[in-house]
Write a protein that holds these residues in place. Structure first.
Motif, mmCIF file in Angstrom:
data_model
loop_
_atom_site.group_PDB
_atom_site.id
_atom_site.type_symbol
_atom_site.label_atom_id
_atom_site.label_comp_id
_atom_site.label_asym_id
_atom_site.label_seq_id
_atom_site.Cartn_x
_atom_site.Cartn_y
_atom_site.Cartn_z
ATOM 1 N N GLN A 188 0.832 -1.203 0.000
ATOM 2 C CA GLN A 188 0.000 0.000 0.000
ATOM 3 C C GLN A 188 0.868 1.256 0.000
ATOM 4 O OE1 GLN A 188 -2.592 -1.315 3.487
ATOM 5 N NE2 GLN A 188 -4.074 -0.212 2.258
ATOM 6 N N LEU A 189 1.893 1.263 0.855
ATOM 7 C CA LEU A 189 2.778 2.427 0.920
ATOM 8 C C LEU A 189 3.516 2.621 -0.395
ATOM 9 C CD1 LEU A 189 4.004 4.694 2.619
ATOM 10 C CD2 LEU A 189 5.702 3.055 3.467
ATOM 11 N N SER A 210 -0.325 21.474 -3.153
ATOM 12 C CA SER A 210 -1.478 20.583 -3.026
ATOM 13 C C SER A 210 -1.069 19.118 -3.116
ATOM 14 C CB SER A 210 -2.500 20.912 -4.113
ATOM 15 O OG SER A 210 -3.592 20.024 -4.071
ATOM 16 N N ASP A 211 -0.134 18.819 -4.018
ATOM 17 C CA ASP A 211 0.328 17.435 -4.161
ATOM 18 C C ASP A 211 1.061 16.964 -2.905
ATOM 19 O OD1 ASP A 211 -0.777 17.166 -6.653
ATOM 20 O OD2 ASP A 211 1.075 17.609 -7.742
ATOM 21 N N LEU A 212 1.842 17.866 -2.302
ATOM 22 C CA LEU A 212 2.536 17.505 -1.057
ATOM 23 C C LEU A 212 1.526 17.300 0.069
ATOM 24 C CD1 LEU A 212 5.600 19.907 -1.304
ATOM 25 C CD2 LEU A 212 5.697 17.412 -1.253
ATOM 26 N N LYS A 262 -1.854 13.487 3.360
ATOM 27 C CA LYS A 262 -3.176 12.960 3.723
ATOM 28 C C LYS A 262 -3.245 11.457 3.482
ATOM 29 C CE LYS A 262 -5.673 17.273 2.826
ATOM 30 N NZ LYS A 262 -6.630 17.977 1.921
ATOM 31 N N ASN A 263 -2.602 11.002 2.416
ATOM 32 C CA ASN A 263 -2.558 9.554 2.162
ATOM 33 C C ASN A 263 -1.854 8.823 3.296
ATOM 34 O OD1 ASN A 263 -3.920 9.630 -0.277
ATOM 35 N ND2 ASN A 263 -2.058 9.927 -1.481
ATOM 36 N N PHE A 264 -0.778 9.430 3.803
ATOM 37 C CA PHE A 264 -0.070 8.836 4.945
ATOM 38 C C PHE A 264 -0.991 8.803 6.169
ATOM 39 C CE2 PHE A 264 4.203 10.424 3.100
ATOM 40 C CZ PHE A 264 4.280 9.306 2.303
ATOM 41 N N ASP A 265 -1.757 9.884 6.374
ATOM 42 C CA ASP A 265 -2.680 9.932 7.508
ATOM 43 C C ASP A 265 -3.723 8.823 7.402
ATOM 44 O OD1 ASP A 265 -1.403 12.131 8.585
ATOM 45 O OD2 ASP A 265 -2.781 13.592 7.695
ATOM 46 N N GLN A 266 -4.267 8.651 6.209
ATOM 47 C CA GLN A 266 -5.277 7.608 6.004
ATOM 48 C C GLN A 266 -4.697 6.223 6.229
ATOM 49 O OE1 GLN A 266 -6.740 8.351 2.054
ATOM 50 N NE2 GLN A 266 -7.838 10.219 2.636
ATOM 51 N N ASN A 325 7.889 2.283 12.050
ATOM 52 C CA ASN A 325 9.187 2.300 11.361
ATOM 53 C C ASN A 325 9.047 2.769 9.913
ATOM 54 O OD1 ASN A 325 10.374 1.354 13.707
ATOM 55 N ND2 ASN A 325 10.334 -0.776 13.073
ATOM 56 N N TYR A 326 8.430 1.951 9.084
ATOM 57 C CA TYR A 326 8.408 2.226 7.649
ATOM 58 C C TYR A 326 7.559 3.452 7.301
ATOM 59 C CZ TYR A 326 10.393 -2.455 7.479
ATOM 60 O OH TYR A 326 11.191 -3.552 7.674
ATOM 61 N N LEU A 327 6.338 3.515 7.816
ATOM 62 C CA LEU A 327 5.465 4.643 7.487
ATOM 63 C C LEU A 327 6.016 5.942 8.064
ATOM 64 C CD1 LEU A 327 2.928 5.809 6.264
ATOM 65 C CD2 LEU A 327 1.664 5.100 8.313
#
Length: 660
Positions: free
Chosen positions: A95-96, A143-145, A150-154, A288-290
Motif C-alpha cells: 500500500q505504501l 497541493s500534491d505535497l 493525507k494519504n499517509f494519515d489515512q 518504522n516504515y510509514l
C-alpha cells in the motif's frame, strides 16, 4: 461355555461398533479445519481359568486417542506467526509503495512543471501570464505535497483500525479459550481414559488462529487446563481466567497507540517489539516504515519551502520590493510549536518549540530531549547518539542537526522528556502564499561587474542578500583589491558618495574556501555579503583589480529567476548531497525495495508454513483411503462378532432342549 462365548461375541461387537463410530467420525471431519484424526485403542480382556487353562474373554476399547504430535504442532504455530507477520507487513508495504508510486510521481511532476514555469519567467520576466502560470504550478505542488501527507494519515488510521480489530479478536479468543479450559476441567484428566478430543481440537484450532495475530506459547497442567502466553511471555489466559488486550492512545502522540493486557485486578503494558504475527507487523510498519517515509516527505516539503522562499527574498518583484515567501514559512509559530510533543506525565511546565536553522543538516529522524536534573540530554532515536545541550534557562539551544531547541516558558522537572520531530507537518501545512504574479521576485537588486582591465582569475560574487531594497540604495559601490608588496593583499571599498575606505588587509584563502565581506562595511548595517575567491591581485605599480557593484533592477531583469531555477539541481537535502528530485527518488526507491523484500520474505514464510502444516498433517490429518480400508475391516469384524453371538445362542438353545 456358551455364556463366555456369548460375552466374547458381545465384546467384539461393541468394540467393532466403537471402531466403526470412530472411523466414521474421522471421515465426517475430513474437511474440518483443525481436526485431529482419532483412533480407538482396542485391547484384550483378561482370560478366565477353566480346566487348568486360561480362556480368552473378549476385548474392549480402552481409549479414543487423538493422533497428535506436540512438536510438529508447535512448529506449525511458530511458522503460522511468522507467516501472519510477513503477509501483513507485505500488504502494508505494498500500500505504501502504491502511494509513493502514484502520489510521489505527481509531486515529482509538479516540481518539474514549476521549474519549467520559473525558467520561462527567467527568459521573459515581464510577462504576467508566465508569472501567473508559475503561481498556479506552485499551488499544485503544495497541493500534491498535502495530498501525499493525507494519504499517509489515512494509511496510519487504517493501520490503527486494524490494530484495534486484531486486539478485539485476540480478546474474544481469550474468553473462548477460558471456557474450553473450564469444559475440559469438568471432564476426566489426561491421566485417565476418555479425553475430550473434540474440545482439545477446538482449543488447538483457536490457538492456531491466535498464532496468526501474535506469537504464542502454551503450558498445560495435569488436568489439561492450558495457560496461554503471547508476545514475550505476557499471560493472555491463566487457566480459567481470561485476560483482554486493550488499545490505548499514545502519549504524547495519540496516533501512536499502545497495547495493554487487562484483567480484573489491573493492567500490564504489552511490548510491541516482541508481539510477532499480524499485530507485530502492524506496529512495525506504522512506527518504522510509514514514519520514516513520512519524515522523508516532510523534509522534502520543508526544503522546497525554505529554498524557494530564500531565493524569493534575494530578489525584487515587479513592484520593486523584496520578494515575499512563495510557500509557508518553515519557522511559522504553528510549525515550530508542532515539532515539540510533550508527554502528559511531565511534572514540570516547560513549553518549547523547534526552529530550523540549516535545512541541509536536518535529518529525517526523531529525537527525545530529557532533563536529567542538571542538563538537557538529546537522544537521536534512530542512531542512539546522545548530545548534552546544557542546563535549562539558556533559552535557545543549538544542535548539530540544523535546528534549535527553544524554551518559550515555564521550567522542566527532573526526568521530564520531550519528543522532537524537526520535520513535523511540513508537507501537511505547506501552502502557496503569493496570489499576484507580479510578486515573484525575478530581478536581482544589484550586480557585480569586473573591470575590463582586470588580469587575474579572481572573482567576487554575491552570496547573501539580506535586504535587496536597502542594497539598491547603497549603489553604486566599488571594491579595489591590490597586492603590494608581493604576497600582501588588501582591499578598499568605495561607497556611493565616492568615499574610499582605508586599505583593509586580508589573506586569500586556499580554494575552495572563500573570504566573505559585509557590504556596506561596519559600522553601517550590512545589506548583503560577497565572497572573494581565487586570487584577484592587481600588483603595484599597476592598477588594482576592480569590481563595480551597481543597481541591476529592471522589468527585464530575470537574473534572480535564473538563480531560482538553478535550485532545482542544487544539493539541498541530506548534507547537501541530494536535490529535491533525488531525495524523492531515494525515498520512493527505498519503499519499493522494502516492499519487494517483504514479498520474498512472505513467499519464504508461506513455504515454511506449508512444510510444517504438511508434517503435522502426516500424523494428525485424515487419510480417506486409510479410513475406507478401516471401515471395511471393522465392518467385517462387526459381522464376525455377530456370528459369534449367533453361534452362542444356537449352543445355548441346544443345551436347553437337552435339559427338557
Amino acid at each position: 461355555m456358551s455364556f463366555n462365548l456369548y460375552q466374547t461375541g458381545v465384546s467384539g461387537l461393541l468394540s467393532s461398533q466403537q471402531q466403526l463410530a470412530t472411523t466414521g467420525h474421522n471421515i465426517a471431519n475430513v474437511n474440518t479445519e483443525g481436526y485431529n484424526r482419532q483412533r480407538a485403542e482396542q485391547t484384550t480382556l483378561s482370560g478366565d481359568s477353566f480346566g487348568g487353562n486360561f480362556l480368552g474373554s473378549g476385548t474392549y476399547v480402552e481409549d479414543i486417542t487423538r493422533l497428535y504430535n506436540q512438536f510438529s504442532y508447535k512448529e506449525q504455530l511458530l511458522n503460522s506467526s511468522n507467516l501472519g507477520e510477513s503477509n501483513a507487513l507485505h500488504a502494508s508495504l505494498t500500500q505504501l509503495n502504491e502511494i509513493m508510486s502514484t502520489s510521489g510521481n505527481q509531486v515529482s511532476s509538479s516540481i518539474e512543471r514549476f521549474y519549467t514555469a520559473i525558467n520561462s519567467i527567467a527568459d521573459n520576466p515581464s510577462d504576467l501570464g508566465l508569472r501567473n502560470i508559475a503561481l498556479t504550478q506552485a499551488g499544485i505542488l503544495a497541493s500534491d505535497l498535502q495530498s501525499i501527507s493525507k494519504n499517509f494519515d489515512q494509511l496510519e488510521n487504517s493501520t490503527n483500525n486494524e490494530i484495534n480489530q486484531v486486539a478485539s479478536k485476540i480478546t474474544e479468543i481469550s474468553y473462548e479459550l477460558a471456557k474450553i479450559n473450564e469444559s475440559i476441567l469438568h471432564n476426566k484428566g489426561f491421566g485417565a481414559a476418555g479425553q475430550p478430543n473434540d474440545l482439545l481440537d477446538k482449543r488447538d484450532q483457536l490457538i492456531s488462529e491466535l498464532s496468526q495475530f501474535t506469537s504464542v506459547n502454551t503450558v498445560s497442567d495435569q488436568n489439561g487446563v492450558m495457560t496461554v502466553m503471547i508476545g514475550s511471555g505476557a499471560t493472555l489466559v491463566a487457566g480459567l481466567t481470561p485476560l483482554g488486550v486493550n488499545v490505548l492512545a499514545g502519549d504524547p502522540d495519540p496516533n501512536k497507540t499502545t497495547l495493554e493486557i487487562v484483567g480484573a485486578n489491573g493492567s500490564v503494558a504489552l511490548s510491541q517489539k516482541t508481539l510477532g504475527g499480524q499485530l507485530g507487523a502492524k506496529f512495525t510498519f506504522r512506527d518504522n516504515y510509514l514514519d520514516q517515509t513520512r519524515r522523508d516527505i516532510d523534509r522534502l516539503a520543508m526544503a522546497i519551502s525554505e529554498t524557494l522562499n530564500a531565493s524569493q527574498a534575494d530578489g525584487l518583484d515587479l513592484n520593486q520590493i523584496q520578494g515575499a515567501n512563495l510557500f509557508t514559512d518553515i519557522n511559522s509559530p504553528t510549525l515550530m510549536a508542532a515539532r515539540v510533543l510533550t508527554p502528559t506525565g511531565n511534572a514540570g511546565n516547560l513549553t518549547a518549540e523547534v526552529s530550523i536553522s540549516d535545512i541541509s543538516l536536518v535529518p529525517a529522524d526523531e529525537f527525545q530531549i530529557t532533563f536529567d536534573g542538571a542538563n538537557y540530554q538529546m537522544r537521536n532515536m534512530t542512531t542512539g547518539t546522545v548530545d548534552n545541550l546544557g542546563a535549562p534557562g539558556s533559552g535557545t539551544y543549538t544542535t548539530a542537526y540544523g535546528f534549535e531547541f527553544v524554551e518559550t516558558g515555564g521550567a522542566p522537572s527532573a526526568n521530564d522528556s520531550f519528543v522532537i520531530r524537526p520535520t513535523e507537518n511540513s508537507a501537511a501545512l505547506i501552502e502557496a502564499q503569493i496570489t499576484d504574479g507580479a510578486a515573484i521576485a525575478a530581478a536581482t537588486p544589484v550586480a557585480i561587474r569586473p573591470s575590463d582591465n582586470n588580469v587575474s582569475p579572481g572573482k567576487i560574487e554575491i552570496v547573501n542578500m539580506i535586504d535587496p531594497v536597502a542594497a539598491r540604495a547603497e549603489m553604486p559601490m566599488r571594491i579595489d583589491i591590490l597586492e603590494n608588496p608581493v604576497g600582501v593583499f588588501n582591499y578598499t571599498i568605495t561607497d556611493k558618495l565616492g568615499v574610499t575606505s582605508a586599505p583593509i588587509p586580508y589573506t586569500p584563502p586556499t580554494p575552495p574556501a572563500t573570504f566573505t565581506v559585509d557590504l556596506p562595511p561596519a559600522p553601517a548595517t550590512a545589506q548583503f555579503q560577497v565572497n572573494i575567491s581565487g586570487t584577484p591581485s592587481g600588483s603595484a605599480p599597476n592598477a588594482p583589480e576592480q569590481f563595480f557593484i551597481e543597481d541591476a533592477y529592471g522589468i527585464g531583469n530575470g537574473s534572480n529567476a535564473v538563480d531560482m531555477a538553478l535550485t532545482q539541481e542544487q544539493g539541498v537535502i541530506n548534507g547537501g548531497r541530494e536535490s529535491f528530485s533525488k531525495s524523492l527518488g531515494v525515498s520512493t526507491a527505498n519503499v519499493g525495495s522494502k516492499a519487494a523484500s517483504a514479498e520474498l520474505v512472505a513467499d519464504t514464510a508461506q513455504a515454511l508454513f506449508t512444510q510444517a502444516y504438511n508434517r503435522n498433517q502426516e500424523t494428525s490429518g485424515v487419510n480417506l483411503d486409510e479410513e475406507a480400508a478401516n471401515l471395511l475391516r471393522f465392518q467385517q469384524a462387526y459381522q464376525a462378532a455377530s456370528q459369534i453371538i449367533s453361534t452362542a445362542n444356537t449352543i445355548f438353545d441346544t443345551l436347553l432342549a437337552v435339559a427338557r
